[in-house]
Design an enzyme around this catalytic site. Structure first.
Site, mmCIF file in Angstrom:
data_model
loop_
_atom_site.group_PDB
_atom_site.id
_atom_site.type_symbol
_atom_site.label_atom_id
_atom_site.label_comp_id
_atom_site.label_asym_id
_atom_site.label_seq_id
_atom_site.Cartn_x
_atom_site.Cartn_y
_atom_site.Cartn_z
ATOM 1 N N ASP A 197 -63.368 -15.211 -24.410
ATOM 2 C CA ASP A 197 -62.371 -15.746 -23.486
ATOM 3 C C ASP A 197 -62.890 -17.111 -23.045
ATOM 4 O O ASP A 197 -63.898 -17.208 -22.343
ATOM 5 C CB ASP A 197 -62.222 -14.802 -22.287
ATOM 6 C CG ASP A 197 -61.170 -15.299 -21.302
ATOM 7 O OD1 ASP A 197 -60.671 -16.436 -21.476
ATOM 8 O OD2 ASP A 197 -60.852 -14.560 -20.353
ATOM 9 N N TRP A 253 -63.140 -11.068 -14.883
ATOM 10 C CA TRP A 253 -61.851 -11.530 -14.350
ATOM 11 C C TRP A 253 -60.949 -10.310 -14.173
ATOM 12 O O TRP A 253 -60.796 -9.504 -15.103
ATOM 13 C CB TRP A 253 -61.238 -12.530 -15.340
ATOM 14 C CG TRP A 253 -59.906 -13.070 -14.933
ATOM 15 C CD1 TRP A 253 -59.570 -13.602 -13.715
ATOM 16 C CD2 TRP A 253 -58.729 -13.163 -15.761
ATOM 17 N NE1 TRP A 253 -58.261 -14.015 -13.741
ATOM 18 C CE2 TRP A 253 -57.724 -13.751 -14.967
ATOM 19 C CE3 TRP A 253 -58.431 -12.805 -17.069
ATOM 20 C CZ2 TRP A 253 -56.442 -14.009 -15.456
ATOM 21 C CZ3 TRP A 253 -57.165 -13.052 -17.562
ATOM 22 C CH2 TRP A 253 -56.183 -13.653 -16.764
ATOM 23 N N LYS A 256 -57.258 -25.006 -16.867
ATOM 24 C CA LYS A 256 -58.247 -25.653 -16.002
ATOM 25 C C LYS A 256 -58.717 -26.987 -16.567
ATOM 26 O O LYS A 256 -58.729 -27.989 -15.868
ATOM 27 C CB LYS A 256 -59.475 -24.768 -15.801
ATOM 28 C CG LYS A 256 -59.235 -23.291 -15.808
ATOM 29 C CD LYS A 256 -58.669 -22.799 -14.507
ATOM 30 C CE LYS A 256 -58.074 -21.419 -14.708
ATOM 31 N NZ LYS A 256 -58.465 -20.426 -13.783
HETATM 32 N N1 KET Z 1 -59.702 -15.890 -18.473
HETATM 33 C C1 KET Z 1 -60.449 -16.088 -17.372
HETATM 34 C C2 KET Z 1 -61.886 -15.738 -17.412
HETATM 35 C C3 KET Z 1 -59.851 -16.615 -16.224
HETATM 36 O O1 KET Z 1 -60.621 -16.799 -15.176
HETATM 37 C C4 KET Z 1 -58.476 -16.928 -16.216
HETATM 38 C C5 KET Z 1 -57.845 -17.427 -14.999
HETATM 39 C C6 KET Z 1 -57.754 -16.723 -17.402
HETATM 40 C C7 KET Z 1 -58.413 -16.215 -18.508
HETATM 41 C C8 KET Z 1 -56.300 -17.006 -17.555
HETATM 42 O O2 KET Z 1 -55.891 -18.250 -17.227
HETATM 43 P P1 KET Z 1 -54.504 -18.841 -17.771
HETATM 44 O O3 KET Z 1 -53.909 -19.498 -16.596
HETATM 45 O O4 KET Z 1 -53.675 -17.695 -18.272
HETATM 46 O O5 KET Z 1 -54.881 -19.772 -18.855
HETATM 47 N N2 KET Z 1 -58.374 -17.285 -13.851
HETATM 48 C C9 KET Z 1 -57.905 -17.802 -12.569
HETATM 49 C C10 KET Z 1 -56.446 -17.739 -12.326
HETATM 50 C C11 KET Z 1 -55.836 -16.376 -12.448
HETATM 51 O O6 KET Z 1 -56.378 -15.389 -11.958
HETATM 52 O O7 KET Z 1 -54.760 -16.315 -13.077
HETATM 53 C C12 KET Z 1 -58.718 -17.145 -11.450
HETATM 54 O O8 KET Z 1 -59.554 -16.274 -11.713
HETATM 55 O O9 KET Z 1 -58.554 -17.545 -10.288
#
Ligand code: KET
Length: 409
Positions: free
Chosen positions: A219, A138, A255
């Protein structure tokens, strides 16, 4: 004296958009009626609409109707119920680590905030400041951990040739990591590749990591999204906790409960003993207090309401499974659409990969072409958010991929 016309910030340079969230910015500017946003990992319904889960609406109603609820500050560590229930969700309700009070859990600002607080805690209190993250991973991981004060290195993870796991490379890189180094692992549904180690492979990773004293930092942003089953998607984490060793876990409810904008998540640190856990928690408070003081109340209350009520929990799992199933269905439709078009290449990975994303293998130029000619928005590494796709838009996407592959090398 500064002149009235000149800004004291005039030397500030324009920053680039975020590689993931910037895709939505570009999408929003495009007036085309056929545009499709497959950038950010955000679930859409078959009608292309954002989804608020039924069970979330119900929980919110209960909260609003409960006039005894107030808007006081939460403790620095967040809502106690939420923390307990979150630990149970990821480690399992019968987890010895929980029963032995060896888990310090703090409510944080979604997955990102949990990673950041965990990173800063490690930078202050852990002897080895190097964190190994998978290549690729990510996009935000490097920035989060660097700003937390850690030094970021990568380990081999994905093999573009097989579109699968580079297991040999992964073991080789971890075996030469300095003793005690931190290793970031995606609990399930690896982003962006959609490739996860099998449980057997995880067991080998665990043996290697424990033998070298490498510290796992999980994560977990997609629990329930990989298989549709919350327990199955937590198996990697539970394998590491079962051996009595230590680890960190960052959980996100963005998600799996669709609570993206509520920013609700948890950091758990599993320790060897209850007394260490108490001290670790006291230090986590010192990380959090000057950062944002204490976390917001609404999202965590929604999660706690759902997790503590058996019937609402059941309803959640059904809705979660339906989201996971719709994504799997989109994989099948896209795979078949490319086969029907005779698109050159083996597209089997579309149905093999796990979670929200397909790592297509399309290159930067092909992605740029698809955006320009077909108004399809995705990240430049060729990642497609399958959760943003619907039956109606599959043919358009398949046409775009077909054209990109046949016209741009
Ligand atoms: N870890 C991973 C692996 C991840 O894909 C995301 C979000 C997050 C943590 C953080 O998510 P949060 O909203 O802080 O709980 N990924 C998607 C959104 C982004 O980039 O913020 C994405 O990859 O599209």
């Amino acid at each position: 004296m500064a002149s009235l016309e000149g800004s004291v910030f005039s030397s500030v340079v324009q920053a680039p958009e975020d590689p993931i969230l910037g895709v939505t910015v570009a999408y929003n500017k495009d007036p085309s009626p056929v545009k499709v946003n497959l950038g950010v990992g955000a679930y859409r319904t078959e009608e292309g609409k954002p989804l608020v889960l039924n069970v979330v609406r119900r929980a919110e109603q209960l909260l609003v109707n409960d006039l005894s609820r107030v808007k006081e500050y939460l403790p620095i560590t967040g809502l106690a119920d939420f923390n307990k229930l979150s630990a149970k969700l990821i480690f399992g309700s019968d987890s010895p680590a929980i029963q032995e009070n060896r888990v310090a859990t703090v409510q944080c600002l979604s997955g990102t905030g949990s990673l950041r607080v965990g990173g800063e805690f490690l930078a202050r209190h852990y002897h080895e400041r190097t964190i190994y993250i998978p290549q690729p991973t990510w996009g935000n991981h490097t920035k989060v951990f660097t700003l937390a004060g850690l030094s970021v290195k990568t380990y081999r993870y994905y093999d573009p040739a097989t579109r699968g796991l580079d297991f040999e490379g992964l073991l080789a890189d971890l075996s030469v990591a300095p003793p005690g180094a931190i290793v970031l692992l995606h609990a399930c549904a690896h982003n962006p590749t959609g490739v996860d180690p099998t449980l057997d492979q995880y067991e080998q990773i665990r043996l290697l990591m424990r033998s070298k004293g490498l510290l796992p930092f999980f994560d977990s942003a997609y629990q329930g999204f990989a298989s549709g089953n919350l327990d199955a998607d937590a198996q990697s984490v539970r394998l590491f906790v079962a051996d009595g060793g230590e680890c960190l876990t960052a959980q996100s409810y963005a998600k799996n409960m669709g609570l993206y904008g509520e920013r609700v998540g948890a950091l758990s640190i599993v320790c060897k003993s209850a007394d260490v856990t108490v001290r670790v928690e006291s230090q986590l408070k010192l990380v959090i207090r000057p950062m944002y003081s204490n976390p917001p109340i609404h999202g965590a209350s929604i999660v706690a309401t759902i997790l503590k009520d058996r019937e609402m929990y059941e309803e959640w799992t059904i809705e979660l499974k339906a989201m996971a199933d719709r994504i799997i269905n989109m994989r099948q439709l896209l795979f078949e659409a490319l086969r029907t078009r005779g698109t050159p290449g083996d597209w089997g990975h579309i149905i093999k990969q796990i979670g929200m994303f397909t790592f297509t293998g399309l290159n930067r130029e092909q992605v740029a072409f698809m955006t320009k000619e077909y108004h399809i928005y995705m990240t430049s590494d060729g990642r497609i958010s399958m959760a943003g796709l619907r039956s109606q838009t599959v043919p358009h996407l398949a046409d775009a991929i077909h054209a990109a592959v046949t016209q741009i090398q």
